[in-house]
Design a protein around this motif. Structure first.
Motif, PDB file in Angstrom:
ATOM      1  N   ALA A 263      79.868 -25.455  13.018  1.00  0.00           N
ATOM      2  CA  ALA A 263      79.457 -26.810  13.396  1.00  0.00           C
ATOM      3  C   ALA A 263      79.910 -27.126  14.817  1.00  0.00           C
ATOM      4  O   ALA A 263      79.147 -27.688  15.616  1.00  0.00           O
ATOM      5  CB  ALA A 263      80.026 -27.831  12.406  1.00  0.00           C
ATOM      6  N   ARG A 264      81.153 -26.782  15.170  1.00  0.00           N
ATOM      7  CA  ARG A 264      81.642 -27.011  16.527  1.00  0.00           C
ATOM      8  C   ARG A 264      80.848 -26.196  17.542  1.00  0.00           C
ATOM      9  O   ARG A 264      80.545 -26.668  18.639  1.00  0.00           O
ATOM     10  CB  ARG A 264      83.125 -26.669  16.613  1.00  0.00           C
ATOM     11  N   PHE A 265      80.497 -24.973  17.173  1.00  0.00           N
ATOM     12  CA  PHE A 265      79.676 -24.132  18.052  1.00  0.00           C
ATOM     13  C   PHE A 265      78.316 -24.783  18.301  1.00  0.00           C
ATOM     14  O   PHE A 265      77.834 -24.831  19.442  1.00  0.00           O
ATOM     15  CB  PHE A 265      79.501 -22.739  17.446  1.00  0.00           C
ATOM     16  N   LEU A 266      77.682 -25.298  17.239  1.00  0.00           N
ATOM     17  CA  LEU A 266      76.372 -25.956  17.389  1.00  0.00           C
ATOM     18  C   LEU A 266      76.469 -27.212  18.248  1.00  0.00           C
ATOM     19  O   LEU A 266      75.593 -27.479  19.083  1.00  0.00           O
ATOM     20  CB  LEU A 266      75.778 -26.295  16.023  1.00  0.00           C
ATOM     21  N   ILE A 267      77.528 -27.985  18.060  1.00  0.00           N
ATOM     22  CA  ILE A 267      77.713 -29.196  18.868  1.00  0.00           C
ATOM     23  C   ILE A 267      77.904 -28.818  20.341  1.00  0.00           C
ATOM     24  O   ILE A 267      77.303 -29.421  21.236  1.00  0.00           O
ATOM     25  CB  ILE A 267      78.908 -30.017  18.332  1.00  0.00           C
ATOM     26  N   THR A 268      78.703 -27.802  20.600  1.00  0.00           N
ATOM     27  CA  THR A 268      78.925 -27.347  21.983  1.00  0.00           C
ATOM     28  C   THR A 268      77.635 -26.826  22.593  1.00  0.00           C
ATOM     29  O   THR A 268      77.296 -27.149  23.741  1.00  0.00           O
ATOM     30  CB  THR A 268      80.012 -26.253  22.018  1.00  0.00           C
ATOM     31  N   LEU A 269      76.896 -26.024  21.820  1.00  0.00           N
ATOM     32  CA  LEU A 269      75.628 -25.491  22.309  1.00  0.00           C
ATOM     33  C   LEU A 269      74.640 -26.620  22.598  1.00  0.00           C
ATOM     34  O   LEU A 269      73.958 -26.613  23.630  1.00  0.00           O
ATOM     35  CB  LEU A 269      75.037 -24.505  21.291  1.00  0.00           C
ATOM     36  N   SER A 270      74.583 -27.608  21.726  1.00  0.00           N
ATOM     37  CA  SER A 270      73.686 -28.755  21.933  1.00  0.00           C
ATOM     38  C   SER A 270      74.048 -29.511  23.201  1.00  0.00           C
ATOM     39  O   SER A 270      73.180 -29.913  23.976  1.00  0.00           O
ATOM     40  CB  SER A 270      73.743 -29.703  20.733  1.00  0.00           C
ATOM     41  N   ALA A 271      75.346 -29.709  23.441  1.00  0.00           N
ATOM     42  CA  ALA A 271      75.790 -30.408  24.641  1.00  0.00           C
ATOM     43  C   ALA A 271      75.397 -29.639  25.902  1.00  0.00           C
ATOM     44  O   ALA A 271      74.963 -30.225  26.893  1.00  0.00           O
ATOM     45  CB  ALA A 271      77.303 -30.630  24.592  1.00  0.00           C
ATOM     46  N   VAL A 272      75.514 -28.314  25.872  1.00  0.00           N
ATOM     47  CA  VAL A 272      75.142 -27.487  27.018  1.00  0.00           C
ATOM     48  C   VAL A 272      73.630 -27.576  27.272  1.00  0.00           C
ATOM     49  O   VAL A 272      73.178 -27.704  28.415  1.00  0.00           O
ATOM     50  CB  VAL A 272      75.591 -26.028  26.816  1.00  0.00           C
ATOM     51  N   VAL A 273      72.838 -27.547  26.201  1.00  0.00           N
ATOM     52  CA  VAL A 273      71.375 -27.630  26.343  1.00  0.00           C
ATOM     53  C   VAL A 273      70.978 -28.993  26.912  1.00  0.00           C
ATOM     54  O   VAL A 273      70.142 -29.080  27.822  1.00  0.00           O
ATOM     55  CB  VAL A 273      70.679 -27.351  24.992  1.00  0.00           C
ATOM     56  N   VAL A 274      71.576 -30.067  26.405  1.00  0.00           N
ATOM     57  CA  VAL A 274      71.268 -31.414  26.910  1.00  0.00           C
ATOM     58  C   VAL A 274      71.665 -31.531  28.376  1.00  0.00           C
ATOM     59  O   VAL A 274      70.911 -32.078  29.191  1.00  0.00           O
ATOM     60  CB  VAL A 274      71.966 -32.497  26.050  1.00  0.00           C
ATOM     61  N   ALA A 275      72.812 -31.012  28.759  1.00  0.00           N
ATOM     62  CA  ALA A 275      73.249 -31.058  30.155  1.00  0.00           C
ATOM     63  C   ALA A 275      72.290 -30.266  31.049  1.00  0.00           C
ATOM     64  O   ALA A 275      71.952 -30.692  32.154  1.00  0.00           O
ATOM     65  CB  ALA A 275      74.666 -30.515  30.283  1.00  0.00           C
ATOM     66  N   GLY A 276      71.827 -29.115  30.571  1.00  0.00           N
ATOM     67  CA  GLY A 276      70.860 -28.321  31.335  1.00  0.00           C
ATOM     68  C   GLY A 276      69.544 -29.052  31.519  1.00  0.00           C
ATOM     69  O   GLY A 276      68.957 -29.035  32.607  1.00  0.00           O
TER      70      GLY A 276
END
Length: 111
Positions: A8-21
């Motif tokens: 879950a933490r990995f998915l949240i981190t990945l989502s944040a990186v995608v949104v920032a990109g």
């Protein structure tokens, strides 16, 4: 349970990186947009220009726009110059018009 928490933490981190990109991509696109396309140039009022040119060529007593030929869609940009032709009696006069500022203030010179 800990594996699910890590995932879950990995998915949240990945989502944040995608949104920032995505935000960065949109920002770059907006900054590179041509502002001329968003804000078309300001144009001079054709009738007002022709009236001012007629007064310059014929004097203030005959301000009719009849017989005045000026270019159309002239941009109200400082330093822009163009010529108009004015029929005075049976002769043509040339009036040079210069835009003095971005608000459309004009200078006319009859020759």
């Amino acid at each position: 349970m800990t594996d699910q928490g890590k995932f879950a933490r990995f998915l949240i981190t990945l989502s944040a990186v995608v949104v920032a990109g995505c935000a960065l991509t949109v920002t770059i696109k907006v900054m590179n947009t041509d502002t001329e396309a968003l804000y078309p140039p300001r144009l001079l009022d054709q009738e007002a220009v022709e009236l001012q040119v007629a007064r310059a060529a014929r004097g203030p007593k005959n301000p009719s726009r009849d017989g005045v030929e000026c270019p159309t869609a002239m941009e109200a940009r400082k330093g822009n110059k163009f010529d108009c032709k004015v029929l005075v009696g049976y002769n043509d006069k040339t009036v040079t018009v210069e835009v003095l500022d971005d608000q459309g203030e004009l200078s006319t010179t009859a020759s």
